[in-house]
Scaffold this active site. Structure first.
Site, PDB file in Angstrom:
ATOM      1  N   GLN A  13       4.101   1.611 -39.346  1.00 40.62           N
ATOM      2  CA  GLN A  13       3.430   1.075 -40.528  1.00 40.62           C
ATOM      3  C   GLN A  13       2.305   2.010 -40.956  1.00 40.62           C
ATOM      4  O   GLN A  13       1.357   2.243 -40.198  1.00 40.62           O
ATOM      5  CB  GLN A  13       2.876  -0.319 -40.205  1.00 40.62           C
ATOM      6  CG  GLN A  13       3.970  -1.290 -39.790  1.00 40.62           C
ATOM      7  CD  GLN A  13       3.419  -2.624 -39.311  1.00 40.62           C
ATOM      8  OE1 GLN A  13       3.598  -3.634 -39.975  1.00 40.62           O
ATOM      9  NE2 GLN A  13       2.759  -2.642 -38.182  1.00 40.62           N
ATOM     10  N   GLY A  68       3.353  -1.652 -44.412  1.00 43.00           N
ATOM     11  CA  GLY A  68       2.791  -2.679 -43.537  1.00 43.00           C
ATOM     12  C   GLY A  68       2.216  -3.813 -44.364  1.00 43.00           C
ATOM     13  O   GLY A  68       1.606  -3.579 -45.415  1.00 43.00           O
ATOM     14  N   ASP A  93      11.895  -4.081 -35.171  1.00 47.70           N
ATOM     15  CA  ASP A  93      10.922  -4.244 -36.246  1.00 47.70           C
ATOM     16  C   ASP A  93       9.502  -4.203 -35.664  1.00 47.70           C
ATOM     17  O   ASP A  93       9.297  -4.399 -34.471  1.00 47.70           O
ATOM     18  CB  ASP A  93      11.154  -5.570 -36.962  1.00 47.70           C
ATOM     19  CG  ASP A  93      10.893  -5.467 -38.451  1.00 47.70           C
ATOM     20  OD1 ASP A  93      10.125  -4.576 -38.862  1.00 47.70           O
ATOM     21  OD2 ASP A  93      11.452  -6.280 -39.210  1.00 47.70           O
ATOM     22  N   ARG A 142      11.969   3.589 -39.290  1.00 47.54           N
ATOM     23  CA  ARG A 142      11.749   2.993 -40.610  1.00 47.54           C
ATOM     24  C   ARG A 142      10.254   3.099 -40.886  1.00 47.54           C
ATOM     25  O   ARG A 142       9.445   2.558 -40.135  1.00 47.54           O
ATOM     26  CB  ARG A 142      12.172   1.527 -40.649  1.00 47.54           C
ATOM     27  CG  ARG A 142      11.865   0.848 -42.002  1.00 47.54           C
ATOM     28  CD  ARG A 142      11.852  -0.672 -41.899  1.00 47.54           C
ATOM     29  NE  ARG A 142      13.166  -1.189 -41.577  1.00 47.54           N
ATOM     30  CZ  ARG A 142      13.379  -2.344 -40.945  1.00 47.54           C
ATOM     31  NH1 ARG A 142      12.350  -3.069 -40.522  1.00 47.54           N
ATOM     32  NH2 ARG A 142      14.610  -2.751 -40.689  1.00 47.54           N
TER      33      ARG A 142
END
Length: 302
Positions: free
Chosen positions: A155, A180, A125, A176
């Protein structure tokens, strides 16, 4: 609506903990790995995939960081044991990134190698901008070590994202892509909603052109429709992309996408740090606070 959202956020510190728990129940699977497994099983029954996140960012000690890594091993074992269609998503500050880079590297590699042995996948992540360089560095190290069962997050609101896509191109990464949510200064992040959308759209276009597998992580209807246009224009099969949404958010739209034949993965957080996660996510993104508050009112009132 923005005024209402910010009002909800300002009230959070005085909202009783049991009330926050009741609100968060729909958006957090529970406190134990068994709770997460039960939620994932229900999602799978509805033709949905899942990615499981152990709550506990910014651990304060190396023992806590190693405990989080151990918790991920328990999750991977449960996924295999229960034959669930799910992978895991790991925040590096939970593995001790703010304490020591080597500590985080150790925990991450342990989780990724365990997942590889089980035929599973790990998503690293992305957190606030202070972690971006280290996150991408560790991701590249793992890929160059021959570990292909690992992906990363980009993001769209960060001004650097287009450069990061170019820098990662040689790895053909699994990404992914999200907007954000962390609060960043204007010199690092776009503030205007249309600029963020444009950045997301451009990054998705470039990633698909590179042949990357993309997790299109958004609840924004404009971006969903735009992504569908890009997918259709390329004639992509389901192995090239998937949509991703948070647990409990836009469930009707989520199910529509699945019925239309698209893969969709639901982000399933669980753990004993549920309160800190709930308050932080709502403070970081007031629009989500307003959405959840309105949704909760609709469910509680006739």
């Amino acid at each position: 609506m923005a005024i209402f959202d910010r009002a909800i956020v300002r009230l959070l510190p005085v909202v009783p903990r049991p009330v926050v728990r009741r609100i968060s129940d729909r958006y957090i699977a529970g406190t134990e790995v068994e709770d997460a497994a039960e939620v994932v099983s229900r999602l799978n029954a509805g033709s949905l995939l899942a990615t499981v996140d152990v709550l506990g960012e910014e651990t304060a000690t190396s023992d806590e960081a190693r405990a989080i890594a151990g918790a991920y091993l328990d999750v991977l074992a449960a996924i295999e044991r229960e034959r669930l269609d799910a992978n895991v998503s790991v925040k590096l500050t939970a593995l001790g990134l703010k304490l020591d880079l080597d500590l985080a590297r150790e925990g991450l590699e342990q989780v990724v190698r365990d997942a590889a042995a089980r035929g599973n996948f790990v998503r690293i992540d992305m957190e606030d901008s202070s972690t971006t360089d280290d996150t991408l560095r560790l991701y590249r190290e793992l890929r160059e070590a021959g570990l292909d069962n690992v992906g990363v997050v980009l993001q769209a609101y960060l001004r650097r994202t287009a450069d990061d896509v170019r820098a990662l191109a040689d790895l053909q990464p699994s990404v992914r892509l999200c907007k954000g949510i962390y609060v960043e200064p204007p010199e690092l992040a776009f503030r205007d909603a249309e600029q963020v959308r444009a950045s997301f759209d451009a990054a998705l276009d470039r990633l698909l052109d590179l042949g990357c597998h993309v997790g299109i992580a958004t609840h924004d209807e404009w971006l969903i429709r735009r992504a569908l246009e890009q997918i259709a224009a390329r004639g992509l099969g389901e192995d090239a992309y998937e949509f991703q949404m948070l647990l409990g958010v836009r469930e009707d739209r989520r199910d529509q996408l699945v019925r239309a034949g698209h893969r969709l993965r639901v982000y399933v957080p669980f753990g004993r740090r549920w309160y800190e996660y709930s308050v932080r996510r709502l403070q970081e993104n007031p629009s989500v606070a307003g959405y959840i508050a309105g949704d909760t009112i609709r469910r509680l009132l006739p």
